[in-house]
Design a protein around this motif. Structure first.
Motif, short mmCIF file in Angstrom:
data_model
loop_
_atom_site.label_atom_id
_atom_site.label_comp_id
_atom_site.label_asym_id
_atom_site.label_seq_id
_atom_site.Cartn_x
_atom_site.Cartn_y
_atom_site.Cartn_z
N VAL A 10 0.84 -1.20 0.00
CA VAL A 10 0.00 0.00 0.00
C VAL A 10 0.87 1.25 0.00
CG1 VAL A 10 -1.77 1.24 1.29
CG2 VAL A 10 -1.75 -1.26 1.29
N PRO A 11 0.64 2.19 -0.94
CA PRO A 11 1.43 3.43 -0.90
C PRO A 11 1.03 4.27 0.30
CG PRO A 11 -0.29 3.59 -2.56
CD PRO A 11 -0.30 2.18 -2.06
N LYS A 12 1.98 4.92 0.90
CA LYS A 12 1.69 5.81 2.01
C LYS A 12 1.47 7.22 1.48
CE LYS A 12 4.43 3.26 5.42
NZ LYS A 12 5.56 3.33 6.37
N ALA A 13 0.62 7.97 2.18
CA ALA A 13 0.41 9.36 1.81
C ALA A 13 1.71 10.13 2.05
CB ALA A 13 -0.73 9.96 2.62
N LEU A 14 2.24 10.71 1.02
CA LEU A 14 3.55 11.38 1.08
C LEU A 14 3.41 12.76 1.73
CD1 LEU A 14 6.56 11.30 0.13
CD2 LEU A 14 5.76 12.40 -1.98
N VAL A 15 4.28 13.04 2.70
CA VAL A 15 4.31 14.36 3.33
C VAL A 15 5.74 14.89 3.22
CG1 VAL A 15 3.87 15.70 5.41
CG2 VAL A 15 2.50 13.66 4.95
N PRO A 16 6.05 15.59 2.12
CA PRO A 16 7.43 16.07 1.92
C PRO A 16 7.76 17.27 2.80
CG PRO A 16 6.06 16.34 -0.08
CD PRO A 16 5.17 15.96 1.04
N ASP A 17 9.03 17.48 3.04
CA ASP A 17 9.49 18.66 3.76
C ASP A 17 9.49 19.85 2.81
OD1 ASP A 17 9.90 17.33 6.16
OD2 ASP A 17 11.92 16.68 5.54
N GLY A 18 9.38 21.03 3.38
CA GLY A 18 9.44 22.25 2.58
C GLY A 18 9.77 23.44 3.45
N LYS A 28 -9.09 16.43 8.01
CA LYS A 28 -9.98 15.30 7.80
C LYS A 28 -9.15 14.05 7.58
CE LYS A 28 -13.00 18.55 5.42
NZ LYS A 28 -13.69 18.90 4.14
N ALA A 29 -9.81 12.91 7.50
CA ALA A 29 -9.10 11.68 7.14
C ALA A 29 -8.49 11.85 5.76
CB ALA A 29 -10.07 10.51 7.16
N THR A 30 -7.37 11.21 5.53
CA THR A 30 -6.69 11.30 4.24
C THR A 30 -7.66 10.97 3.11
OG1 THR A 30 -4.58 10.66 5.24
CG2 THR A 30 -4.77 10.47 2.85
N ARG A 31 -7.72 11.86 2.14
CA ARG A 31 -8.59 11.65 0.98
C ARG A 31 -7.75 11.07 -0.16
NH1 ARG A 31 -12.56 16.20 -1.86
NH2 ARG A 31 -13.43 14.81 -3.46
N PRO A 63 -0.91 14.35 6.14
CA PRO A 63 -1.34 13.60 4.95
C PRO A 63 -2.79 13.91 4.57
CG PRO A 63 -1.43 12.18 6.87
CD PRO A 63 -0.85 13.50 7.34
N LEU A 64 -3.01 15.11 4.04
CA LEU A 64 -4.37 15.48 3.64
C LEU A 64 -4.85 14.61 2.48
CD1 LEU A 64 -4.05 19.38 3.62
CD2 LEU A 64 -4.53 17.86 5.55
N TYR A 65 -3.91 14.28 1.58
CA TYR A 65 -4.28 13.56 0.36
C TYR A 65 -3.30 12.42 0.10
CZ TYR A 65 -7.10 17.72 -0.39
OH TYR A 65 -8.01 18.73 -0.24
N GLY A 66 -3.84 11.38 -0.52
CA GLY A 66 -3.01 10.27 -0.98
C GLY A 66 -3.37 9.95 -2.42
N TRP A 67 -2.45 9.33 -3.13
CA TRP A 67 -2.70 9.00 -4.52
C TRP A 67 -2.22 7.60 -4.85
CZ3 TRP A 67 -0.19 13.23 -2.65
CH2 TRP A 67 1.20 13.20 -2.66
N TRP A 68 -2.98 6.97 -5.68
CA TRP A 68 -2.80 5.57 -6.02
C TRP A 68 -2.75 5.51 -7.55
CZ3 TRP A 68 -3.01 1.49 -2.40
CH2 TRP A 68 -3.10 0.21 -2.94
N VAL A 69 -1.59 5.27 -8.11
CA VAL A 69 -1.42 5.29 -9.56
C VAL A 69 -1.53 3.87 -10.10
CG1 VAL A 69 0.03 6.05 -11.48
CG2 VAL A 69 0.08 7.30 -9.31
#
Length: 341
Positions: A10-18, A28-31, A63-69
């Motif tokens: 399962v891909p994890k919701a990415l939270v990069p540094d900035g 909200k729960a990760t969308r 992790p507001l958002y996750g993506w599944w390619v």
């Protein structure tokens, strides 16, 4: 998404540094969004949709958002630029909790196999939301999901789409939303579509912060036309129409009368109006006003001129008239926080 199990993990919701952040007090729960890549998909449109989600996570540091390619088989997919893009998994792992965006390119009508079309149809039937990026609407049409729906796809592919699906008429807008159905015309319109989603989820201020990181703007009018007046006039191959448009662009500060524009092209005003209605779908006065407003918007963004000065530089007789038309076109007034009257 935590319940999802499959071979690739399962891909994890990415939270990069900035360097910049924008805290969100109540997350909200990760969308999660799914992106189905079809052969020869447009890389620009796909990345333009994906990156606003990544930036939102970066700004919030959550992790507001996750993506599944996904691809049909789980194998990498060749984009229209010849680059292969790896995916997380095959379409077999599609979960109804995903909002699934179909990403395709110039070969939109034929890009999906019958198996892919069936899988998308099942996804919608069991409650999954669907959308199309660039020409993704073509696959949705094959799945029977566009009947009585508002939708859009890239203008270049609309004539072929209408030939294939004569009962379905796409809009010329950049972004369309009809119930749970989201479609965009590709390119930067994909960014605009995702910014609209982010705005709905976390408010306009946060969406503007994401837009700034994208070096983009949160538009007040996602339904605006995909193509400029000049581009559509070139497509019409009407030299007189092009001549009049060039005269409009060349005479913004001191606008010409409509009779003068018609005379410069050697046509009557009535004939000029028919040309504009046929090619651009609006009267020449409306086109001229939009050209002046676009120039005003550029001056307001790029200079420190007062609104009165901008009105004078763009052929409006007063700041109040500019303001009225500006708000009607862009959904906001020309006065910024520090803008002089």
């Amino acid at each position: 998404m935590e319940h999802r199990t499959h071979q690739k993990g399962v891909p994890k919701a990415l939270v990069p540094d900035g360097a910049f952040s924008y805290p969100i007090a109540h997350c909200k729960a990760t969308r999660w969004f799914g992106f189905l890549l079809l052969p020869e998909f447009t890389l620009l449109a796909f990345s333009s949709a994906l990156d606003p989600l990544r930036i939102a996570n970066q700004l919030a540091q959550k992790p507001l958002y996750g993506w599944w390619v996904l691809s049909e088989t789980g194998a990498p997919v060749a984009s229209s630029s010849g680059l292969d893009v790896s995916v997380h998994d095959s379409l077999e792992q599609l979960d109804k909790s995903l909002t699934l965006f179909v990403c395709s390119g110039n070969n939109g009508v034929r890009a999906a196999t019958d198996n892919v079309v069936s899988a998308i149809r099942r996804h919608a039937r069991f409650g999954g939301q669907v959308g199309g990026i660039c020409t993704g609407a073509s696959t949705l049409a094959r799945a029977g999901l566009l009947k009585n729906k508002r939708f859009t796809l890239h203008w270049e592919n609309q004539p072929g789409f209408v030939e294939t699906f004569p009962d379905l008429i796409p809009r010329r807008s950049l972004v369309e939303e009809d119930g749970g159905l989201l479609t965009c015309s590709g390119g930067s319109a994909a960014t605009e579509m995702m910014l609209r989603i982010i705005k709905d989820d976390y408010g306009e201020d946060f969406a503007i912060a994401v837009a700034d990181m994208c070096l983009n703007a949160l538009s007040g009018d996602p339904k605006r036309d995909q193509r400029s007046s000049i581009a559509k006039a070139i497509d019409s191959r009407n030299p007189k129409l092009l001549h009049i448009l060039r005269e409009m662009y060349a005479n913004i500060e001191e606008p010409l009368l409509l009779e003068e524009l018609a005379e410069s092209a050697g046509v009557s005003r009535r004939h000029m109006e028919r040309m504009f209605t046929k090619a651009l779908g609006e009267a020449p006065a409306s086109t001229y006003r939009k050209i002046k407003l676009d120039k005003a918007r550029a001056l307001l963004a790029e200079t420190d001129l007062s609104v009165i000065a901008v009105a004078a530089a763009t052929g409006f007789s007063s700041a109040s008239i500019l303001t009225r038309h500006y708000k009607a076109r862009y959904g906001e007034t020309p006065y910024g926080k520090s803008r002089k009257i």
